[in-house]
Design a protein around this motif. Structure first.
Motif, PDB file in Angstrom:
ATOM      1  N   GLY A  80    -140.419  25.995   4.617  1.00  0.00           N
ATOM      2  CA  GLY A  80    -140.339  25.493   6.025  1.00  0.00           C
ATOM      3  C   GLY A  80    -140.895  27.000   6.836  1.00  0.00           C
ATOM      4  N   SER A  81    -140.948  27.903   5.768  1.00  0.00           N
ATOM      5  CA  SER A  81    -141.418  29.215   7.008  1.00  0.00           C
ATOM      6  C   SER A  81    -143.215  28.664   7.448  1.00  0.00           C
ATOM      7  CB  SER A  81    -141.474  30.412   6.336  1.00  0.00           C
ATOM      8  OG  SER A  81    -142.155  29.946   5.635  1.00  0.00           O
ATOM      9  N   GLU A  82    -143.676  27.940   6.796  1.00  0.00           N
ATOM     10  CA  GLU A  82    -145.210  27.442   7.324  1.00  0.00           C
ATOM     11  C   GLU A  82    -144.590  26.719   9.087  1.00  0.00           C
ATOM     12  OE1 GLU A  82    -144.234  23.677   5.418  1.00  0.00           O
ATOM     13  OE2 GLU A  82    -143.733  26.074   5.530  1.00  0.00           O
ATOM     14  N   ARG A  83    -142.929  26.472   8.849  1.00  0.00           N
ATOM     15  CA  ARG A  83    -143.128  25.430  10.505  1.00  0.00           C
ATOM     16  C   ARG A  83    -142.562  26.155  11.499  1.00  0.00           C
ATOM     17  NH1 ARG A  83    -140.989  21.321   6.793  1.00  0.00           N
ATOM     18  NH2 ARG A  83    -138.810  22.295   7.185  1.00  0.00           N
ATOM     19  N   ILE A  84    -142.418  27.163  11.301  1.00  0.00           N
ATOM     20  CA  ILE A  84    -142.065  28.312  12.674  1.00  0.00           C
ATOM     21  C   ILE A  84    -142.531  28.462  13.085  1.00  0.00           C
ATOM     22  CG2 ILE A  84    -141.074  30.766  12.794  1.00  0.00           C
ATOM     23  CD1 ILE A  84    -139.730  31.115   9.309  1.00  0.00           C
ATOM     24  N   SER A  85    -142.441  28.460  14.823  1.00  0.00           N
ATOM     25  CA  SER A  85    -143.363  28.720  15.645  1.00  0.00           C
ATOM     26  C   SER A  85    -143.390  29.792  15.968  1.00  0.00           C
ATOM     27  CB  SER A  85    -142.478  28.003  16.840  1.00  0.00           C
ATOM     28  OG  SER A  85    -143.167  27.719  18.457  1.00  0.00           O
ATOM     29  N   LYS A  86    -144.941  29.451  16.976  1.00  0.00           N
ATOM     30  CA  LYS A  86    -145.927  30.966  17.386  1.00  0.00           C
ATOM     31  C   LYS A  86    -144.976  31.129  18.494  1.00  0.00           C
ATOM     32  CE  LYS A  86    -150.153  30.799  15.211  1.00  0.00           C
ATOM     33  NZ  LYS A  86    -151.439  30.213  15.464  1.00  0.00           N
ATOM     34  N   THR A  87    -144.550  30.391  18.870  1.00  0.00           N
ATOM     35  CA  THR A  87    -143.311  31.359  20.163  1.00  0.00           C
ATOM     36  C   THR A  87    -141.864  32.005  20.049  1.00  0.00           C
ATOM     37  OG1 THR A  87    -142.512  28.943  20.641  1.00  0.00           O
ATOM     38  CG2 THR A  87    -144.934  29.447  21.648  1.00  0.00           C
ATOM     39  N   THR A  88    -142.213  32.236  18.198  1.00  0.00           N
ATOM     40  CA  THR A  88    -140.683  32.760  18.680  1.00  0.00           C
ATOM     41  C   THR A  88    -140.985  33.701  17.618  1.00  0.00           C
ATOM     42  OG1 THR A  88    -139.812  30.817  16.797  1.00  0.00           O
ATOM     43  CG2 THR A  88    -138.881  31.016  18.732  1.00  0.00           C
ATOM     44  N   PRO A  89    -141.324  34.815  18.137  1.00  0.00           N
ATOM     45  CA  PRO A  89    -141.577  35.596  16.183  1.00  0.00           C
ATOM     46  C   PRO A  89    -140.171  36.197  16.597  1.00  0.00           C
ATOM     47  CG  PRO A  89    -142.244  36.488  18.622  1.00  0.00           C
ATOM     48  CD  PRO A  89    -142.256  34.706  19.621  1.00  0.00           C
ATOM     49  N   GLY A  90    -140.164  36.725  15.016  1.00  0.00           N
ATOM     50  CA  GLY A  90    -139.001  37.342  14.291  1.00  0.00           C
ATOM     51  C   GLY A  90    -138.037  36.225  13.801  1.00  0.00           C
ATOM     52  N   ARG A  91    -138.825  35.247  13.646  1.00  0.00           N
ATOM     53  CA  ARG A  91    -137.736  33.704  13.477  1.00  0.00           C
ATOM     54  C   ARG A  91    -138.418  34.263  11.780  1.00  0.00           C
ATOM     55  NH1 ARG A  91    -135.610  30.163  16.021  1.00  0.00           N
ATOM     56  NH2 ARG A  91    -135.249  31.159  17.432  1.00  0.00           N
ATOM     57  N   PHE A  92    -136.985  33.979  11.055  1.00  0.00           N
ATOM     58  CA  PHE A  92    -137.107  33.545   9.171  1.00  0.00           C
ATOM     59  C   PHE A  92    -136.463  33.249   8.639  1.00  0.00           C
ATOM     60  CE2 PHE A  92    -135.187  37.508   9.630  1.00  0.00           C
ATOM     61  CZ  PHE A  92    -134.699  37.560   8.463  1.00  0.00           C
ATOM     62  N   LEU A  93    -137.005  32.560   7.460  1.00  0.00           N
ATOM     63  CA  LEU A  93    -135.998  32.557   6.599  1.00  0.00           C
ATOM     64  C   LEU A  93    -135.669  33.327   5.604  1.00  0.00           C
ATOM     65  CD1 LEU A  93    -137.785  28.481   6.555  1.00  0.00           C
ATOM     66  CD2 LEU A  93    -135.804  29.254   7.534  1.00  0.00           C
ATOM     67  N   VAL A  94    -134.475  32.977   5.594  1.00  0.00           N
ATOM     68  CA  VAL A  94    -133.698  34.253   4.368  1.00  0.00           C
ATOM     69  C   VAL A  94    -133.500  33.233   2.423  1.00  0.00           C
ATOM     70  CG1 VAL A  94    -131.990  34.767   5.068  1.00  0.00           C
ATOM     71  CG2 VAL A  94    -132.445  36.412   3.529  1.00  0.00           C
ATOM     72  N   LYS A  95    -134.338  33.757   1.511  1.00  0.00           N
ATOM     73  CA  LYS A  95    -133.962  33.036   0.289  1.00  0.00           C
ATOM     74  C   LYS A  95    -133.373  34.079  -0.633  1.00  0.00           C
ATOM     75  CE  LYS A  95    -133.497  30.293  -2.859  1.00  0.00           C
ATOM     76  NZ  LYS A  95    -132.522  30.472  -4.035  1.00  0.00           N
ATOM     77  N   ARG A  96    -132.029  33.787  -0.386  1.00  0.00           N
ATOM     78  CA  ARG A  96    -130.867  34.750  -1.543  1.00  0.00           C
ATOM     79  C   ARG A  96    -130.116  33.420  -2.149  1.00  0.00           C
ATOM     80  NH1 ARG A  96    -127.283  37.116   1.801  1.00  0.00           N
ATOM     81  NH2 ARG A  96    -126.569  38.796   0.019  1.00  0.00           N
ATOM     82  N   ASP A  97    -128.667  33.403  -1.976  1.00  0.00           N
ATOM     83  CA  ASP A  97    -128.007  32.567  -3.012  1.00  0.00           C
ATOM     84  C   ASP A  97    -128.441  30.991  -2.387  1.00  0.00           C
ATOM     85  OD1 ASP A  97    -126.913  34.474  -4.898  1.00  0.00           O
ATOM     86  OD2 ASP A  97    -125.261  34.201  -3.474  1.00  0.00           O
ATOM     87  N   GLU A  98    -128.862  30.726  -1.293  1.00  0.00           N
ATOM     88  CA  GLU A  98    -129.283  29.827  -0.699  1.00  0.00           C
ATOM     89  C   GLU A  98    -130.130  30.347   0.929  1.00  0.00           C
ATOM     90  OE1 GLU A  98    -125.719  29.017   2.504  1.00  0.00           O
ATOM     91  OE2 GLU A  98    -125.420  28.526   0.829  1.00  0.00           O
ATOM     92  N   LEU A  99    -131.430  29.410   1.375  1.00  0.00           N
ATOM     93  CA  LEU A  99    -132.201  29.079   2.672  1.00  0.00           C
ATOM     94  C   LEU A  99    -130.811  29.409   3.887  1.00  0.00           C
ATOM     95  CD1 LEU A  99    -134.729  29.248   2.204  1.00  0.00           C
ATOM     96  CD2 LEU A  99    -135.374  27.112   2.618  1.00  0.00           C
ATOM     97  N   THR A 100    -131.618  30.184   4.432  1.00  0.00           N
ATOM     98  CA  THR A 100    -131.186  30.176   5.971  1.00  0.00           C
ATOM     99  C   THR A 100    -132.100  31.456   6.936  1.00  0.00           C
ATOM    100  OG1 THR A 100    -128.991  31.102   5.103  1.00  0.00           O
ATOM    101  CG2 THR A 100    -129.003  31.301   7.323  1.00  0.00           C
ATOM    102  N   GLU A 101    -131.866  30.247   8.233  1.00  0.00           N
ATOM    103  CA  GLU A 101    -133.208  30.540   9.149  1.00  0.00           C
ATOM    104  C   GLU A 101    -131.806  31.871   9.891  1.00  0.00           C
ATOM    105  OE1 GLU A 101    -135.712  28.456  12.489  1.00  0.00           O
ATOM    106  OE2 GLU A 101    -134.036  27.925  11.637  1.00  0.00           O
ATOM    107  N   LEU A 102    -132.806  32.406  10.256  1.00  0.00           N
ATOM    108  CA  LEU A 102    -131.926  34.143  11.214  1.00  0.00           C
ATOM    109  C   LEU A 102    -133.229  34.646  12.041  1.00  0.00           C
ATOM    110  CD1 LEU A 102    -131.251  36.428   8.074  1.00  0.00           C
ATOM    111  CD2 LEU A 102    -129.600  34.213   9.386  1.00  0.00           C
ATOM    112  N   GLN A 103    -132.713  35.699  12.704  1.00  0.00           N
ATOM    113  CA  GLN A 103    -133.807  36.093  14.106  1.00  0.00           C
ATOM    114  C   GLN A 103    -133.848  36.787  13.535  1.00  0.00           C
ATOM    115  OE1 GLN A 103    -135.482  34.311  16.445  1.00  0.00           O
ATOM    116  NE2 GLN A 103    -136.261  36.359  16.786  1.00  0.00           N
TER     117      GLN A 103
END
Length: 388
Positions: free
Chosen positions: A314-337
């Motif tokens: 899903g990280s391929e769908r992060i918009s170029k207009t939101t630098p610093g947006r990412f997905l972190v995978k630990r126990d589960e996948l979470t979207e963060l800034q």
């Protein structure tokens, strides 16, 4: 909308989600009709910030189906949803807020969140405005990946800056690999930092040194019959190895072998790794290495293949207009800034941690490592079995 009506609507919506996701048991009645046994809704709590729906699964319903069909909850409630729980009882939280478009780094505001963490790795804020920060003591190795401009560099910068402010130079030794010569120059002269390697031959010496440290610390655990360096009678500093663009040394079999050993054996020895690269591939990140890098941070990637290799689909769908947006995978996948720390601000806050007498441990004048540096360590070399 009244509170009672809002709760009824939330119940109605989640029941529809259960049905759409086939989250139910099916029983045939004596008259030939089928009866659906849906999860039982225990409580609905609505606040200004979120709506929380607590439910229990009927006995016999596989809880793995919740994660497998999590997308259904997102379709009904939006992407600002979280699911917590295990085995039988779960809570779905629908956050009314959204991720900030930019999150400026501020250590003074961040410091209270670090309480009780030995080696805090700052990730970012979620859509509920909560910080995600984990302890490298329990999650020792991290992979960060993303396209240029997506936020990977400033994430590394904020992680290192936080650790430098949180630990003293006696408590933490940092070793940095910067073969692109563009990321870690800010950390030169900082007392915590023992080396900033920009040439492969210097990197080889640095890895050999940390490899020797693995063995030395393993022998200390054996001698004192303890399972972690924090239990030794004399404190040992934590070691953080951070290498940017790891792809540039993975063709070197010796260095690759040492990195695998450091990541696989370092946890009990207080040696932790953060590896980063722009474009992952199966050749560079084979299953052995990926299995050891348990925390994954996926900033915007070029395509779905890259995001799957990182472990953040899903990280391929992060918009170029939101630098610093990412997905972190630990126990589960979470979207963060991620927090944003500029070079200028980093230079200013690091200035007080710098020393005029600082020297790099691994300059070209350092003598070549002996052959013993290349020996392979095993778990038997590192850990003492008290039953023997």
């Amino acid at each position: 909308m009244s509170g009672l009506w809002a709760k009824l609507m939330a119940r109605k919506k989640i029941i529809k989600a259960f049905r759409s996701a086939d989250l139910h048991l099916t029983y045939k009645m004596s008259d030939g009709n089928e009866r659906l046994i849906l999860p039982k809704i225990r409580n609905v709590t609505i606040t200004d910030a979120s709506t929380s729906i607590t439910f229990t699964l009927p006995n016999g319903l596989d809880p793995k189906l919740l994660k497998k069909n999590f997308y259904v909850f997102e379709q009904y409630f939006g992407q600002n949803v979280e699911l917590d729980g295990e085995v039988k009882r779960f809570t779905l939280t629908v956050n009314k807020g959204s991720l900030p478009k930019e999150l400026n780094y501020n250590y003074v505001k961040l410091e209270p969140e670090l309480e009780g963490l030995e080696m805090p790795i700052v990730c970012g804020k979620d859509c509920a405005g909560k910080w995600m920060i984990y302890d490298a003591i329990t999650e020792p190795n991290c992979l960060i990946s993303g396209e240029p401009g997506a936020g990977k560099s400033t994430q590394l910068r904020s992680i290192l800056a936080t650790l430098i402010q949180h630990k003293t130079p006696d408590q933490l030794h940092i070793y940095l690999g910067d073969l692109k010569m563009s990321e870690f120059f800010l950390f030169k002269d900082v007392e915590h930092v023992k080396s900033v390697c920009v040439y492969p031959e210097d990197m080889a010496r640095m890895l050999a040194h940390i490899h020797r440290e693995l063995k030395r610390r393993g022998e200390l655990l054996n001698k004192h019959r303890v399972t972690h360096i924090t239990k030794l009678p004399k404190a040992e500093p934590f070691i953080l190895l951070a290498i940017d663009e790891i792809v540039m040394i993975m063709d070197d079999k010796q260095m690759k072998k040492q990195i695998v050993q450091i990541t696989s054996l370092g946890r009990a020895l207080g040696i932790y790794c953060i590896l980063s690269l722009q474009r992952p591939s199966h050749d560079i990140l084979d299953t052995k290495i990926r299995g050891l890098l348990t925390v994954r941070m996926g900033f915007r990637t070029t395509d779905a293949s890259n995001s799957k290799i990182i472990g953040t689909p899903g990280s391929e769908r992060i918009s170029k207009t939101t630098p610093g947006r990412f997905l972190v995978k630990r126990d589960e996948l979470t979207e963060l800034q991620a927090p944003y720390l500029t070079e200028e601000d980093a230079e200013e806050l690091l200035d007080k941690y710098k020393s005029d007498s600082w020297t790099d441990m691994f300059t070209k004048e350092v003598a070549k490592c002996s052959q013993s540096d290349s020996e392979v360590l095993t778990e038997e070399d590192v850990f003492y079995d008290a039953t023997k």
